[in-house]
Design a protein around this motif. Structure first.
Motif, PDB file in Angstrom:
ATOM      1  N   THR A  53       0.856  -1.175   0.000  1.00 18.83           N
ATOM      2  CA  THR A  53       0.000   0.000   0.000  1.00 18.83           C
ATOM      3  C   THR A  53       0.898   1.233   0.000  1.00 18.83           C
ATOM      4  OG1 THR A  53      -0.120  -0.063   2.428  1.00 18.83           O
ATOM      5  CG2 THR A  53      -1.919  -1.108   1.219  1.00 18.83           C
ATOM      6  N   THR A  54       0.370   2.328  -0.507  1.00 20.31           N
ATOM      7  CA  THR A  54       1.175   3.546  -0.583  1.00 20.31           C
ATOM      8  C   THR A  54       1.111   4.363   0.700  1.00 20.31           C
ATOM      9  OG1 THR A  54      -0.684   4.714  -1.595  1.00 20.31           O
ATOM     10  CG2 THR A  54       0.931   3.715  -3.085  1.00 20.31           C
ATOM     11  N   SER A  55       0.163   4.051   1.572  1.00 20.00           N
ATOM     12  CA  SER A  55       0.027   4.792   2.820  1.00 20.00           C
ATOM     13  C   SER A  55      -0.710   3.933   3.838  1.00 20.00           C
ATOM     14  CB  SER A  55      -0.755   6.085   2.596  1.00 20.00           C
ATOM     15  OG  SER A  55      -2.095   5.785   2.235  1.00 20.00           O
ATOM     16  N   ASN A  56      -0.594   4.339   5.104  1.00 17.70           N
ATOM     17  CA  ASN A  56      -1.365   3.653   6.136  1.00 17.70           C
ATOM     18  C   ASN A  56      -2.853   3.849   5.922  1.00 17.70           C
ATOM     19  OD1 ASN A  56       0.967   2.726   7.307  1.00 17.70           O
ATOM     20  ND2 ASN A  56       0.909   4.121   9.047  1.00 17.70           N
ATOM     21  N   SER A  57      -3.245   4.990   5.339  1.00 14.16           N
ATOM     22  CA  SER A  57      -4.669   5.233   5.055  1.00 14.16           C
ATOM     23  C   SER A  57      -5.212   4.219   4.055  1.00 14.16           C
ATOM     24  CB  SER A  57      -4.877   6.649   4.520  1.00 14.16           C
ATOM     25  OG  SER A  57      -4.531   7.601   5.487  1.00 14.16           O
ATOM     26  N   GLN A  58      -4.426   3.939   3.028  1.00 17.86           N
ATOM     27  CA  GLN A  58      -4.846   2.937   2.044  1.00 17.86           C
ATOM     28  C   GLN A  58      -4.918   1.556   2.698  1.00 17.86           C
ATOM     29  OE1 GLN A  58      -2.123   2.118  -1.176  1.00 17.86           O
ATOM     30  NE2 GLN A  58      -3.781   1.411  -2.510  1.00 17.86           N
ATOM     31  N   ALA A  59      -3.941   1.237   3.535  1.00 16.00           N
ATOM     32  CA  ALA A  59      -3.946  -0.046   4.239  1.00 16.00           C
ATOM     33  C   ALA A  59      -5.159  -0.139   5.158  1.00 16.00           C
ATOM     34  CB  ALA A  59      -2.655  -0.216   5.030  1.00 16.00           C
ATOM     35  N   ARG A  60      -5.487   0.944   5.836  1.00 21.52           N
ATOM     36  CA  ARG A  60      -6.653   0.984   6.731  1.00 21.52           C
ATOM     37  C   ARG A  60      -7.931   0.671   5.944  1.00 21.52           C
ATOM     38  NH1 ARG A  60      -5.565   5.429   8.703  1.00 21.52           N
ATOM     39  NH2 ARG A  60      -4.627   4.672  10.611  1.00 21.52           N
ATOM     40  N   GLN A  61      -8.066   1.252   4.759  1.00 21.36           N
ATOM     41  CA  GLN A  61      -9.252   1.006   3.941  1.00 21.36           C
ATOM     42  C   GLN A  61      -9.333  -0.454   3.515  1.00 21.36           C
ATOM     43  OE1 GLN A  61     -11.838   3.218   3.342  1.00 21.36           O
ATOM     44  NE2 GLN A  61     -12.780   1.297   2.692  1.00 21.36           N
ATOM     45  N   LEU A  62      -8.192  -1.051   3.187  1.00 22.94           N
ATOM     46  CA  LEU A  62      -8.187  -2.469   2.806  1.00 22.94           C
ATOM     47  C   LEU A  62      -8.590  -3.355   3.986  1.00 22.94           C
ATOM     48  CD1 LEU A  62      -5.042  -2.528   0.514  1.00 22.94           C
ATOM     49  CD2 LEU A  62      -7.413  -2.930  -0.180  1.00 22.94           C
ATOM     50  N   VAL A  63      -8.173  -2.985   5.195  1.00 24.92           N
ATOM     51  CA  VAL A  63      -8.617  -3.731   6.380  1.00 24.92           C
ATOM     52  C   VAL A  63     -10.131  -3.619   6.509  1.00 24.92           C
ATOM     53  CG1 VAL A  63      -8.571  -3.780   8.905  1.00 24.92           C
ATOM     54  CG2 VAL A  63      -6.423  -3.603   7.628  1.00 24.92           C
ATOM     55  N   LYS A  64     -10.655  -2.400   6.368  1.00 20.32           N
ATOM     56  CA  LYS A  64     -12.105  -2.211   6.462  1.00 20.32           C
ATOM     57  C   LYS A  64     -12.850  -2.988   5.390  1.00 20.32           C
ATOM     58  CE  LYS A  64     -11.873   2.333   8.637  1.00 20.32           C
ATOM     59  NZ  LYS A  64     -12.133   3.763   8.488  1.00 20.32           N
ATOM     60  N   ASP A  65     -12.215  -3.175   4.223  1.00 18.55           N
ATOM     61  CA  ASP A  65     -12.819  -3.932   3.124  1.00 18.55           C
ATOM     62  C   ASP A  65     -12.674  -5.444   3.309  1.00 18.55           C
ATOM     63  OD1 ASP A  65     -13.491  -1.531   1.949  1.00 18.55           O
ATOM     64  OD2 ASP A  65     -11.821  -1.553   0.509  1.00 18.55           O
ATOM     65  N   GLY A  66     -11.960  -5.873   4.346  1.00 18.08           N
ATOM     66  CA  GLY A  66     -11.776  -7.308   4.595  1.00 18.08           C
ATOM     67  C   GLY A  66     -10.734  -7.951   3.721  1.00 18.08           C
ATOM     68  N   ALA A  67      -9.753  -7.187   3.252  1.00 13.80           N
ATOM     69  CA  ALA A  67      -8.776  -7.703   2.303  1.00 13.80           C
ATOM     70  C   ALA A  67      -7.395  -7.964   2.912  1.00 13.80           C
ATOM     71  CB  ALA A  67      -8.626  -6.725   1.144  1.00 13.80           C
TER      72      ALA A  67
END
Length: 108
Positions: A53-67
């Motif tokens: 991921t390019t940022s922790n924000s992007q990683a956070r969204q992927l966690v929320k998406d269940g990925a």
């Protein structure tokens, strides 16, 4: 075949072996990227350090998406910190982000 054309036959064979080990046998392929981590480190930072991921924000969204998974366990909390139970007897854990990004986390 594309890997063989671009990187050579040996690289293609190595990639095929890693894919088979990783996907079919649920193992930890030898040529996967690795990252040394400590118990208590966050999965968001690990994903970003690996370049998944390019940022922790992007990683956070992927966690929320269940990925995002550590081993076979889906990470549901963006604030999740690695625990001793996440690692196998050799001090390794598989981090999966999305359908194709996989890495081995090694415990320091």
């Amino acid at each position: 075949e594309a890997t063989a054309l671009v990187h050579g036959r040996q690289a293609a064979e190595d990639a095929a072996k890693t894919a088979q080990t990783t996907f079919e046998q649920s193992g930890m392929g030898g040529s996967l990227p690795t990252l040394a981590v400590s118990v208590g480190d966050g999965v968001l930072a690990a994903s970003t350090k690996l370049g998944f991921t390019t940022s922790n924000s992007q990683a956070r969204q992927l966690v929320k998406d269940g990925a995002v998974y550590v081993g076979d366990k889906k990470v549901a909390d963006p604030n999740y910190r690695l625990q001793n139970e996440d690692f196998d007897g050799d001090g390794r854990a598989m981090l999966r982000v999305g359908a194709k990004k996989r890495a081995i986390l090694t415990r320091r």
